[in-house]
Design a protein around this motif. Structure first.
Motif, PDB file in Angstrom:
ATOM      1  N   LYS A  20       0.667  -1.168   0.057  1.00  0.00           N
ATOM      2  CA  LYS A  20       0.074   0.041   0.042  1.00  0.00           C
ATOM      3  C   LYS A  20       1.061   1.125  -0.278  1.00  0.00           C
ATOM      4  O   LYS A  20       2.188   1.304   0.043  1.00  0.00           O
ATOM      5  CB  LYS A  20      -0.980  -0.119   1.138  1.00  0.00           C
ATOM      6  CG  LYS A  20      -1.979  -1.231   1.182  1.00  0.00           C
ATOM      7  CD  LYS A  20      -2.716  -1.339   2.263  1.00  0.00           C
ATOM      8  CE  LYS A  20      -3.779  -2.607   2.314  1.00  0.00           C
ATOM      9  NZ  LYS A  20      -4.581  -2.472   3.715  1.00  0.00           N
ATOM     10  N   TYR A  60     -12.389  -2.887  -3.135  1.00  0.00           N
ATOM     11  CA  TYR A  60     -12.852  -3.078  -1.766  1.00  0.00           C
ATOM     12  C   TYR A  60     -14.180  -2.897  -1.924  1.00  0.00           C
ATOM     13  O   TYR A  60     -14.901  -2.538  -0.828  1.00  0.00           O
ATOM     14  CB  TYR A  60     -12.135  -1.887  -1.121  1.00  0.00           C
ATOM     15  CG  TYR A  60     -10.658  -2.063  -0.568  1.00  0.00           C
ATOM     16  CD1 TYR A  60     -10.452  -3.252   0.278  1.00  0.00           C
ATOM     17  CD2 TYR A  60      -9.516  -1.202  -0.773  1.00  0.00           C
ATOM     18  CE1 TYR A  60      -9.121  -3.553   0.585  1.00  0.00           C
ATOM     19  CE2 TYR A  60      -8.271  -1.646  -0.425  1.00  0.00           C
ATOM     20  CZ  TYR A  60      -8.226  -2.633   0.434  1.00  0.00           C
ATOM     21  OH  TYR A  60      -6.765  -2.750   0.698  1.00  0.00           O
ATOM     22  N   LEU A  63     -16.523  -3.593   1.226  1.00  0.00           N
ATOM     23  CA  LEU A  63     -16.430  -2.784   2.581  1.00  0.00           C
ATOM     24  C   LEU A  63     -17.042  -1.389   1.958  1.00  0.00           C
ATOM     25  O   LEU A  63     -17.180  -0.548   3.048  1.00  0.00           O
ATOM     26  CB  LEU A  63     -14.822  -2.499   2.768  1.00  0.00           C
ATOM     27  CG  LEU A  63     -14.200  -3.936   2.997  1.00  0.00           C
ATOM     28  CD1 LEU A  63     -12.821  -3.636   3.009  1.00  0.00           C
ATOM     29  CD2 LEU A  63     -14.906  -4.661   4.385  1.00  0.00           C
ATOM     30  N   PHE A  68     -15.671   3.611   7.454  1.00  0.00           N
ATOM     31  CA  PHE A  68     -14.139   4.010   6.953  1.00  0.00           C
ATOM     32  C   PHE A  68     -13.798   3.969   5.396  1.00  0.00           C
ATOM     33  O   PHE A  68     -12.655   4.177   5.098  1.00  0.00           O
ATOM     34  CB  PHE A  68     -12.952   3.024   7.767  1.00  0.00           C
ATOM     35  CG  PHE A  68     -13.175   1.729   7.665  1.00  0.00           C
ATOM     36  CD1 PHE A  68     -12.672   1.036   6.171  1.00  0.00           C
ATOM     37  CD2 PHE A  68     -13.766   0.725   8.309  1.00  0.00           C
ATOM     38  CE1 PHE A  68     -12.732  -0.122   6.073  1.00  0.00           C
ATOM     39  CE2 PHE A  68     -13.929  -0.456   8.202  1.00  0.00           C
ATOM     40  CZ  PHE A  68     -13.401  -1.154   7.157  1.00  0.00           C
ATOM     41  N   LEU A  72     -10.474   4.807   3.074  1.00  0.00           N
ATOM     42  CA  LEU A  72      -9.780   3.728   2.746  1.00  0.00           C
ATOM     43  C   LEU A  72      -9.508   3.832   1.373  1.00  0.00           C
ATOM     44  O   LEU A  72      -8.313   3.787   0.688  1.00  0.00           O
ATOM     45  CB  LEU A  72     -10.558   2.247   2.931  1.00  0.00           C
ATOM     46  CG  LEU A  72      -9.834   1.122   2.301  1.00  0.00           C
ATOM     47  CD1 LEU A  72      -8.872   0.800   2.901  1.00  0.00           C
ATOM     48  CD2 LEU A  72     -11.269   0.050   2.458  1.00  0.00           C
ATOM     49  N   ARG A  96      -1.477 -14.631   3.939  1.00  0.00           N
ATOM     50  CA  ARG A  96      -2.389 -13.974   5.071  1.00  0.00           C
ATOM     51  C   ARG A  96      -1.542 -14.178   6.423  1.00  0.00           C
ATOM     52  O   ARG A  96      -1.382 -13.291   7.194  1.00  0.00           O
ATOM     53  CB  ARG A  96      -3.576 -14.699   5.089  1.00  0.00           C
ATOM     54  CG  ARG A  96      -4.462 -14.295   3.857  1.00  0.00           C
ATOM     55  CD  ARG A  96      -5.160 -13.155   3.610  1.00  0.00           C
ATOM     56  NE  ARG A  96      -6.041 -13.033   4.699  1.00  0.00           N
ATOM     57  CZ  ARG A  96      -7.029 -12.034   4.860  1.00  0.00           C
ATOM     58  NH1 ARG A  96      -6.737 -10.779   4.086  1.00  0.00           N
ATOM     59  NH2 ARG A  96      -7.825 -11.943   5.829  1.00  0.00           N
ATOM     60  N   THR A 102      -5.136  -7.940  10.486  1.00  0.00           N
ATOM     61  CA  THR A 102      -5.481  -6.619   9.928  1.00  0.00           C
ATOM     62  C   THR A 102      -5.188  -5.371  10.919  1.00  0.00           C
ATOM     63  O   THR A 102      -4.604  -4.632  10.431  1.00  0.00           O
ATOM     64  CB  THR A 102      -7.202  -6.691   9.730  1.00  0.00           C
ATOM     65  OG1 THR A 102      -7.571  -7.610   9.007  1.00  0.00           O
ATOM     66  CG2 THR A 102      -7.625  -5.494   9.134  1.00  0.00           C
ATOM     67  N   ARG A 113       3.042  -7.075   9.188  1.00  0.00           N
ATOM     68  CA  ARG A 113       2.457  -6.148   9.923  1.00  0.00           C
ATOM     69  C   ARG A 113       2.622  -5.930  11.409  1.00  0.00           C
ATOM     70  O   ARG A 113       2.752  -4.975  12.079  1.00  0.00           O
ATOM     71  CB  ARG A 113       0.645  -6.078   9.976  1.00  0.00           C
ATOM     72  CG  ARG A 113       0.193  -5.972   8.464  1.00  0.00           C
ATOM     73  CD  ARG A 113      -1.339  -6.397   8.236  1.00  0.00           C
ATOM     74  NE  ARG A 113      -2.051  -5.772   7.182  1.00  0.00           N
ATOM     75  CZ  ARG A 113      -3.343  -6.237   6.796  1.00  0.00           C
ATOM     76  NH1 ARG A 113      -3.621  -7.516   7.361  1.00  0.00           N
ATOM     77  NH2 ARG A 113      -3.747  -6.026   5.573  1.00  0.00           N
ATOM     78  N   THR A 120      -4.516  -0.056  11.686  1.00  0.00           N
ATOM     79  CA  THR A 120      -5.344  -0.566  10.782  1.00  0.00           C
ATOM     80  C   THR A 120      -5.204   0.235   9.527  1.00  0.00           C
ATOM     81  O   THR A 120      -5.336  -0.290   8.582  1.00  0.00           O
ATOM     82  CB  THR A 120      -6.919  -0.829  11.372  1.00  0.00           C
ATOM     83  OG1 THR A 120      -6.582  -1.803  12.496  1.00  0.00           O
ATOM     84  CG2 THR A 120      -7.348  -1.789  10.253  1.00  0.00           C
ATOM     85  N   ASN A 123      -1.739  -0.258   7.262  1.00  0.00           N
ATOM     86  CA  ASN A 123      -0.957  -1.590   7.604  1.00  0.00           C
ATOM     87  C   ASN A 123      -0.300  -2.217   6.602  1.00  0.00           C
ATOM     88  O   ASN A 123      -0.152  -3.543   6.346  1.00  0.00           O
ATOM     89  CB  ASN A 123      -2.462  -2.382   8.094  1.00  0.00           C
ATOM     90  CG  ASN A 123      -3.276  -2.691   6.918  1.00  0.00           C
ATOM     91  OD1 ASN A 123      -3.376  -2.186   5.846  1.00  0.00           O
ATOM     92  ND2 ASN A 123      -4.459  -3.524   7.373  1.00  0.00           N
TER      93      ASN A 123
END
Ligand code: IDP
Ligand code: MG
Length: 160
Positions: A20, A60, A63, A68, A72, A96, A102, A113, A120, A123
């Protein structure tokens, strides 16, 4: 060349991993890529990319009702990301585990992480949560011709 897609009767999977914008800004690209490389998975796609808003929203979409969600989308589009496709037996769940929980404060030490993040909302890395989403996300983030089918020389030293 025909390469068997089954190894020890377990399916070869693909997962979409993304560093990210915070991971890129903090100079963690090499560190994060090397964790997947050292594990023994195969990199099949890699690019630095400025993500458009619509793509972040599609990625995403599950979500979108969360409070949020706007933050995001701002976060993911705030600077370049590193898009990666990785392949291997059990790669989805294993990635994962390498990434960790998360919320980085709940992530075990030794995970990406757990070692490299605290919040969060910062992350540092994304990993697909199922083989189906791995395929969906790779198709979403990569164009045809951007992925490489190749055989690493280390393969017989990773898989018996
Ligand atoms: P994951 O990345 O571990 O799969 P998801 O629940 O799928 O976690 O959430 C996707 C991303 O959305 C997280 O990695 C994080 O960046 C962000 N996110 C999730 N929950 C929150 C939250 O409560 N506040 C802010 N950001 C969040
Ligand atoms: Mg997720």
């Amino acid at each position: 060349v025909f390469l068997p897609r089954l190894v020890a009767s377990m399916e070869v999977e693909e997962t979409y991993i993304m560093i990210k914008p915070d991971g890129v800004q903090r100079g963690l690209v090499g560190e994060i890529i090397s964790r997947f490389e050292k594990k023994g998975f195969k990199l099949t796609g890699l690019k630095l990319f400025q993500c458009p808003t619509e793509l972040a929203q599609e990625h995403y979409k599950d979500l979108q009702s969360k409070p949020f969600f706007p933050k995001l989308i701002n976060y993911i589009t705030s600077g370049p990301v590193v898009c990666m496709a990785w392949e291997g037996v059990g790669v989805v769940a294993s990635a994962r585990k390498l990434i960790g929980a998360t919320n980085p404060l709940n992530a075990e030490p030794g995970t990406i992480r757990g070692d490299l993040a605290v919040q969060t909302g910062r992350n540092v890395v994304h990993g697909s949560d199922s083989p189906e989403n791995g395929k969906r996300e790779i198709a979403l983030w990569f164009k045809e011709g951007e992925l490489c089918d190749w055989t690493p020389v280390q393969e017989p030293w990773v898989k018996e």
